[in-house]
Design a protein around this motif. Structure first.
Motif, PDB file in Angstrom:
ATOM      1  N   SER A 143       0.833  -1.202   0.000  1.00 21.53           N
ATOM      2  CA  SER A 143       0.000   0.000   0.000  1.00 21.53           C
ATOM      3  C   SER A 143       0.866   1.249   0.000  1.00 21.53           C
ATOM      4  O   SER A 143       2.012   1.229   0.460  1.00 21.53           O
ATOM      5  CB  SER A 143      -0.913   0.022   1.229  1.00 21.53           C
ATOM      6  OG  SER A 143      -1.723  -1.137   1.281  1.00 21.53           O
ATOM      7  N   THR A 170      -8.520   2.926  -1.405  1.00 22.61           N
ATOM      8  CA  THR A 170      -8.796   2.848  -2.834  1.00 22.61           C
ATOM      9  C   THR A 170      -7.955   1.722  -3.423  1.00 22.61           C
ATOM     10  O   THR A 170      -6.971   1.283  -2.816  1.00 22.61           O
ATOM     11  CB  THR A 170      -8.456   4.160  -3.559  1.00 22.61           C
ATOM     12  OG1 THR A 170      -7.031   4.376  -3.494  1.00 22.61           O
ATOM     13  CG2 THR A 170      -9.162   5.350  -2.922  1.00 22.61           C
ATOM     14  N   SER A 172      -5.298   0.735  -5.976  1.00 21.74           N
ATOM     15  CA  SER A 172      -4.301   1.399  -6.809  1.00 21.74           C
ATOM     16  C   SER A 172      -4.285   0.840  -8.228  1.00 21.74           C
ATOM     17  O   SER A 172      -3.878   1.523  -9.170  1.00 21.74           O
ATOM     18  CB  SER A 172      -2.913   1.265  -6.186  1.00 21.74           C
ATOM     19  OG  SER A 172      -2.577  -0.096  -6.020  1.00 21.74           O
ATOM     20  N   ARG A 174      -7.027  -0.229  -9.962  1.00 24.08           N
ATOM     21  CA  ARG A 174      -8.451  -0.368 -10.281  1.00 24.08           C
ATOM     22  C   ARG A 174      -8.730  -0.452 -11.779  1.00 24.08           C
ATOM     23  O   ARG A 174      -9.746  -1.009 -12.195  1.00 24.08           O
ATOM     24  CB  ARG A 174      -9.254   0.781  -9.674  1.00 24.08           C
ATOM     25  CG  ARG A 174      -9.241   2.068 -10.473  1.00 24.08           C
ATOM     26  CD  ARG A 174     -10.158   3.088  -9.851  1.00 24.08           C
ATOM     27  NE  ARG A 174     -10.401   4.208 -10.754  1.00 24.08           N
ATOM     28  CZ  ARG A 174     -11.030   5.317 -10.410  1.00 24.08           C
ATOM     29  NH1 ARG A 174     -11.460   5.461  -9.175  1.00 24.08           N
ATOM     30  NH2 ARG A 174     -11.215   6.281 -11.280  1.00 24.08           N
ATOM     31  N   ASP A 184     -12.696  -1.726  -6.297  1.00 20.27           N
ATOM     32  CA  ASP A 184     -12.495  -0.320  -5.947  1.00 20.27           C
ATOM     33  C   ASP A 184     -13.821   0.332  -5.547  1.00 20.27           C
ATOM     34  O   ASP A 184     -13.889   1.085  -4.562  1.00 20.27           O
ATOM     35  CB  ASP A 184     -11.877   0.430  -7.127  1.00 20.27           C
ATOM     36  CG  ASP A 184     -11.602   1.892  -6.795  1.00 20.27           C
ATOM     37  OD1 ASP A 184     -10.712   2.137  -5.966  1.00 20.27           O
ATOM     38  OD2 ASP A 184     -12.285   2.771  -7.350  1.00 20.27           O
ATOM     39  N   ALA A 264      -3.863   3.889  -0.952  1.00 17.68           N
ATOM     40  CA  ALA A 264      -4.103   3.062  -2.144  1.00 17.68           C
ATOM     41  C   ALA A 264      -3.431   1.710  -1.932  1.00 17.68           C
ATOM     42  O   ALA A 264      -2.274   1.635  -1.532  1.00 17.68           O
ATOM     43  CB  ALA A 264      -3.541   3.741  -3.387  1.00 17.68           C
ATOM     44  N   THR A 265      -4.173   0.647  -2.191  1.00 22.23           N
ATOM     45  CA  THR A 265      -3.635  -0.695  -1.986  1.00 22.23           C
ATOM     46  C   THR A 265      -3.900  -1.566  -3.206  1.00 22.23           C
ATOM     47  O   THR A 265      -4.883  -1.356  -3.927  1.00 22.23           O
ATOM     48  CB  THR A 265      -4.259  -1.337  -0.721  1.00 22.23           C
ATOM     49  OG1 THR A 265      -3.592  -2.552  -0.413  1.00 22.23           O
ATOM     50  CG2 THR A 265      -5.744  -1.597  -0.904  1.00 22.23           C
ATOM     51  N   THR A 411       0.946  -0.901 -11.846  1.00 28.64           N
ATOM     52  CA  THR A 411       0.301   0.037 -10.926  1.00 28.64           C
ATOM     53  C   THR A 411       1.264   1.074 -10.377  1.00 28.64           C
ATOM     54  O   THR A 411       0.826   2.111  -9.893  1.00 28.64           O
ATOM     55  CB  THR A 411      -0.310  -0.714  -9.734  1.00 28.64           C
ATOM     56  OG1 THR A 411       0.742  -1.236  -8.925  1.00 28.64           O
ATOM     57  CG2 THR A 411      -1.211  -1.841 -10.203  1.00 28.64           C
ATOM     58  N   ARG A 415      -0.014   4.839  -9.396  1.00 31.34           N
ATOM     59  CA  ARG A 415      -0.437   4.956  -8.004  1.00 31.34           C
ATOM     60  C   ARG A 415      -0.177   6.344  -7.420  1.00 31.34           C
ATOM     61  O   ARG A 415      -1.080   6.948  -6.845  1.00 31.34           O
ATOM     62  CB  ARG A 415       0.251   3.892  -7.159  1.00 31.34           C
ATOM     63  CG  ARG A 415      -0.175   3.915  -5.704  1.00 31.34           C
ATOM     64  CD  ARG A 415       0.597   2.913  -4.891  1.00 31.34           C
ATOM     65  NE  ARG A 415       0.319   1.568  -5.316  1.00 31.34           N
ATOM     66  CZ  ARG A 415       1.003   0.527  -4.883  1.00 31.34           C
ATOM     67  NH1 ARG A 415       1.999   0.683  -4.051  1.00 31.34           N
ATOM     68  NH2 ARG A 415       0.712  -0.690  -5.303  1.00 31.34           N
ATOM     69  N   ALA A 418      -2.665   8.763  -8.797  1.00 29.75           N
ATOM     70  CA  ALA A 418      -4.014   8.557  -8.272  1.00 29.75           C
ATOM     71  C   ALA A 418      -4.156   9.162  -6.887  1.00 29.75           C
ATOM     72  O   ALA A 418      -5.161   9.805  -6.567  1.00 29.75           O
ATOM     73  CB  ALA A 418      -4.330   7.061  -8.222  1.00 29.75           C
ATOM     74  N   LEU A 419      -3.126   8.979  -6.040  1.00 33.36           N
ATOM     75  CA  LEU A 419      -3.183   9.556  -4.711  1.00 33.36           C
ATOM     76  C   LEU A 419      -3.198  11.075  -4.767  1.00 33.36           C
ATOM     77  O   LEU A 419      -3.928  11.735  -4.035  1.00 33.36           O
ATOM     78  CB  LEU A 419      -1.976   9.082  -3.894  1.00 33.36           C
ATOM     79  CG  LEU A 419      -2.033   7.643  -3.393  1.00 33.36           C
ATOM     80  CD1 LEU A 419      -0.694   7.236  -2.807  1.00 33.36           C
ATOM     81  CD2 LEU A 419      -3.125   7.478  -2.368  1.00 33.36           C
TER      82      LEU A 419
END
Length: 436
Positions: A143, A170, A172, A174, A184, A264-265, A411, A415, A418-419
């Motif tokens: 994560s 969320t 990561s 998705r 997600d 995010a995981t 990812t 990632r 996205a964060l």
């Protein structure tokens, strides 16, 4: 009308009534998704709580672990931070040596190398006993957390009645497959409906493992119970996050959800690993629901409805589906009432979620109904019949790392972006003056 048809109609009607009441109350009590936080006050770093972040790792892909540690090192928390990275007897220890060396000169990082695999719970405890921070943040090794997560969780934990707080999860990865997209959305609903409604009454029932902060003094008082959890006389080694949360509530502490603390995981991108994960989680939920029952009289009545809705609801749905299928097999007539009720409730739920999240993609969550009926309900029935089985199920060996890395590689680039996008969206809501 046959007995099977009558049973199917009665079961789906009771399910509809229960689900409507439960979900309506849940949406009513849930705080607005990603609601704004209380504006941060300027506080001297010396006055802030010290925070120790614990990352248990087992056969983790080096690039995944590196991304995780980088997100920790980039925290903008002005208080004292320390990191405890626990290698839980990994077979690929040499492969992650470069990751450890990259942080060897950062005095905040401490690496604990356990001689053999003892499980995630005992790996966490090994670090807890070496740590000394006022607050402890558990982060999974696959994560990453947004740069302001520690600050937001620590600010929430300034309320001394809180024993634990979790951030929003969320997926990561998705965009990888249809399954990761569903997961997600499932995470969004679990966080921004279920956890958010529970947090209204200070009783989040499960502070999820990828991003959960605990008060050290409370955690130490519960450590022996946490370490020695048994089920029917056998050690229970999974479901550590839910079990620890229930222990916090039993000890009289409140538990919270902080929607703008984003983590995010990586989630399973194939049905096999997903179902194994869900089987483990189902067993954990059933076990700790029994532990939570004595708490309910002292909590708000909504929490009782929450427990009933989550446990009795699937049973009624399963009964309606099984009897409806029996009706079709024996008489050749479709259980239209059951089918229409399930379709209508699915459409309503997905439409409400799409409106609350302001994302049309939640209409596609309708597919989850089929996954639930044909895969998850039978799996939960099996979990209930095999509660004594404590196998971890998904703990792979070093030989699996190459397969896992193929999922993670794609990812890693997306990632952080996205964060940042989620954090930016949260900041825009704060600026707009949204209610938390």
């Amino acid at each position: 009308m046959t007995l099977l048809a009558t049973t199917s109609i009665a079961a789906i009607s009771m399910y509809a009534l229960l689900s409507t009441a439960y979900k309506s109350m849940q949406v009513l009590y849930a705080r607005p998704a990603n609601g704004s936080a209380v504006p941060a006050k300027t506080v001297e770093a010396s006055a802030l709580s010290s925070v120790d972040i614990i990352v248990p790792s087992y056969n983790e892909d080096p690039r995944v672990l590196s991304a995780c540690l980088a997100s920790l090192a980039d925290q903008n928390y002005p208080g004292e931070l320390r990191f405890f990275v626990v290698d839980d007897g990994s077979r690929n220890r040499d492969a992650v040596m470069a990751v450890r060396e990259a942080y060897a000169y950062d005095p905040r990082f401490n690496f604990i190398l356990l001689p053999k695999n003892v499980g995630k719970r005992k790996a966490q405890i090994a670090a807890i006993r070496q740590s000394s921070g006022d607050l402890i943040l558990n982060v999974d090794s696959d994560s990453t957390i947004a740069p302001d997560v520690v600050a937001k969780l620590a600010r929430k934990m300034q309320n001394l009645v809180l024993g634990a707080a979790m951030g929003q999860l969320t997926a990561s990865n998705r965009t990888e497959t249809w399954l990761t997209r569903l997961i997600d959305m499932e995470y969004w609903l679990a966080c921004n409906e279920e956890r958010a409604a529970q947090a209204r009454f200070g009783a989040v029932m499960c502070c999820c493992g990828p991003c959960a902060m605990y008060r050290r003094s409370a955690l130490l008082s519960l450590l022996d119970q946490y370490e020695t959890q048994l089920y029917r006389g056998k050690p229970s080694d999974f479901g550590e996050d839910r079990h620890l949360t229930i222990l916090m509530l039993k000890a009289g502490f409140r538990t919270e959800y902080v929607p703008d603390a984003i983590a995010a995981t990586v989630v399973p991108d194939k049905l096999g690993p997903y179902l194994l994960q869900q089987l483990r989680w189902a067993r954990s939920t059933f076990r700790d629901t029994l532990l939570a029952f004595p708490l309910l009289p002292g909590l708000d009545r909504y929490l009782t409805l929450d427990v009933v809705g989550q446990n009795l609801g699937p049973l009624l749905l399963a009964l309606s589906v099984v009897t409806g299928a029996g009706q079709f097999i024996l008489t050749g007539t479709l259980p239209w009432w059951t089918i229409l009720m399930i379709a209508l409730m699915t459409l309503i739920r997905c439409s409400v979620a799409a409106c609350r999240a302001r994302q049309l993609r939640f209409i596609g969550f309708s597919l989850h109904t089929l996954v639930n009926i044909f895969l998850l309900l039978p799996l939960k029935a099996y979990a209930l019949c095999t509660l004594s089985n404590s196998d971890w199920l998904s703990r792979g060996s070093a030989a699996n790392v190459q397969d896992i890395s193929r999922t993670h590689d794609a990812t890693q680039e997306s990632r952080p972006a996205a964060l940042e996008a989620l954090a930016a969206a949260s900041d825009r809501r704060v600026s707009a003056g949204g209610r938390k």
